[in-house]
Design an enzyme around this catalytic site. Structure first.
Site, mmCIF file in Angstrom:
data_model
loop_
_atom_site.group_PDB
_atom_site.id
_atom_site.type_symbol
_atom_site.label_atom_id
_atom_site.label_comp_id
_atom_site.label_asym_id
_atom_site.label_seq_id
_atom_site.Cartn_x
_atom_site.Cartn_y
_atom_site.Cartn_z
ATOM 1 N N ASP A 1 -54.573 15.377 -22.438
ATOM 2 C CA ASP A 1 -55.857 15.036 -21.854
ATOM 3 C C ASP A 1 -55.646 13.686 -21.162
ATOM 4 O O ASP A 1 -54.629 13.018 -21.376
ATOM 5 C CB ASP A 1 -56.920 14.940 -22.954
ATOM 6 N N ASP B 1 -58.543 10.868 -19.886
ATOM 7 C CA ASP B 1 -59.369 9.718 -20.272
ATOM 8 C C ASP B 1 -59.417 9.594 -21.791
ATOM 9 O O ASP B 1 -59.725 10.555 -22.495
ATOM 10 C CB ASP B 1 -60.778 9.870 -19.697
#
Length: 306
Positions: A27, A29
């Site tokens: 992922d 952020d």
């Protein structure tokens, strides 16, 4: 490998885990960056993983950027990344509409310019991007002009979301055979300092409530995001690791797809959150329990440098 879940990843276990996988999904952020700053050590981790022969990919539910925009941001932050390694929901939604739905016509898009660009890149035209202010009265709203070529409604993050967009989506969706697709169900976007703003899931729920029907979502934890990566790069589930900061999207995606999972504590969720799921006795919540956790992905550095 360790038999128990939610194990702290450290020491010899790091090398053992890395040797057991060929591909790693990250992922973005809260994992490799926060806002516009790279997580300390994250660029070195990504670059060393690639130098050691690992396939590295990036999977994000954010639909406001194209793959090209993400690659440019990552490069500026010091990551060695190519555009085709980035899988955001703008791109994945376009692929879903083209390859799974096989849309023959336009889409009504509640979303960003980035989504428009990714749709157009696969040959799908859209209508709807930009502001749509209210005009007229209720009778006019129910008879708002519609594009007869529209065959699907697609909902992503849209800073111009409005009553008229909600209404227009409803008018399309009550037509027979109109498809309904959402990028993701994240209800909040966490910001620095414990603040948050409403996420795409809020907009999607508005449209679902009005239409009295549920959208097919493309983003995490739906397996389609992994399928997108796997079909293009030949990723094997049992030799793949998912790294994320959110239990309900990242870790659940890993569980749904049979991947190994690693929670990093630089973003949304905590070890206490994971342990609460583990102790709940609820089968669905067990899917949100990671195999391992680290304080930061920088914890992988010693094993990669050694």
């Amino acid at each position: 490998m360790s038999g128990s879940k939610c194990t702290r990843l450290s020491g010899a276990l790091v090398k053992q885990l890395l040797e057991s996988v060929d591909s790693i999904l990250f992922d973005c952020d809260g994992v490799i960056w926060r806002g516009d700053q790279a997580i300390p050590g994250a660029p070195q981790v990504i670059n060393l993983l690639k130098e050691s022969g690992k396939k590295v990919f990036f999977v994000t539910n954010n639909s406001t950027k194209t793959r090209k925009m993400y690659a440019e941001k990552m490069t500026a932050l010091g990551f060695n990344v190519t555009e085709d390694e980035v899988f955001g929901t703008a791109y994945c939604s376009a692929m879903y509409l083209k390859t799974v739905c096989k849309v023959d016509g336009k889409v009504y898009l509640i979303g960003s310019n980035a989504m428009r660009q990714e749709l157009e890149a696969v040959g799908i035209q859209q209508t709807g991007v930009g502001p749509d202010p209210v005009t007229g009265k209720q009778a006019d709203w129910a008879n708002v002009p519609l594009d007869p070529e529209v065959k699907a409604v697609v909902v992503g993050f849209d800073e111009h979301f409005s009553y008229m967009k909600l209404n227009r989506a409803l008018q399309y969706l009550i037509q027979q055979g109109c498809l309904f697709v959402g990028t993701n169900r994240d209800t909040r976007l966490p910001l620095e300092g414990g603040k948050a703003v409403p996420g795409t899931g809020c907009l999607l729920q508005c449209v679902e409530t009005a239409a009295q029907s549920q959208a097919q979502t493309v983003g995490k934890p739906n397996h389609f995001m992994f399928d997108c990566v796997a079909s293009q790069f030949g990723v094997e589930r049992n030799r793949c690791l998912m790294v994320g900061d959110r239990l309900d999207t990242d870790i659940m995606l890993g569980s749904n797809c049979g991947l190994k999972t690693l929670l990093t504590l630089t973003g949304v969720n905590t070890v206490a959150d994971a342990e609460a799921h583990q102790k709940s006795g609820c089968a669905e919540r067990q899917g949100m329990v990671p195999d391992y956790y680290v304080e930061s992905i920088a914890d992988l550095l010693p094993a990669l440098q050694g």
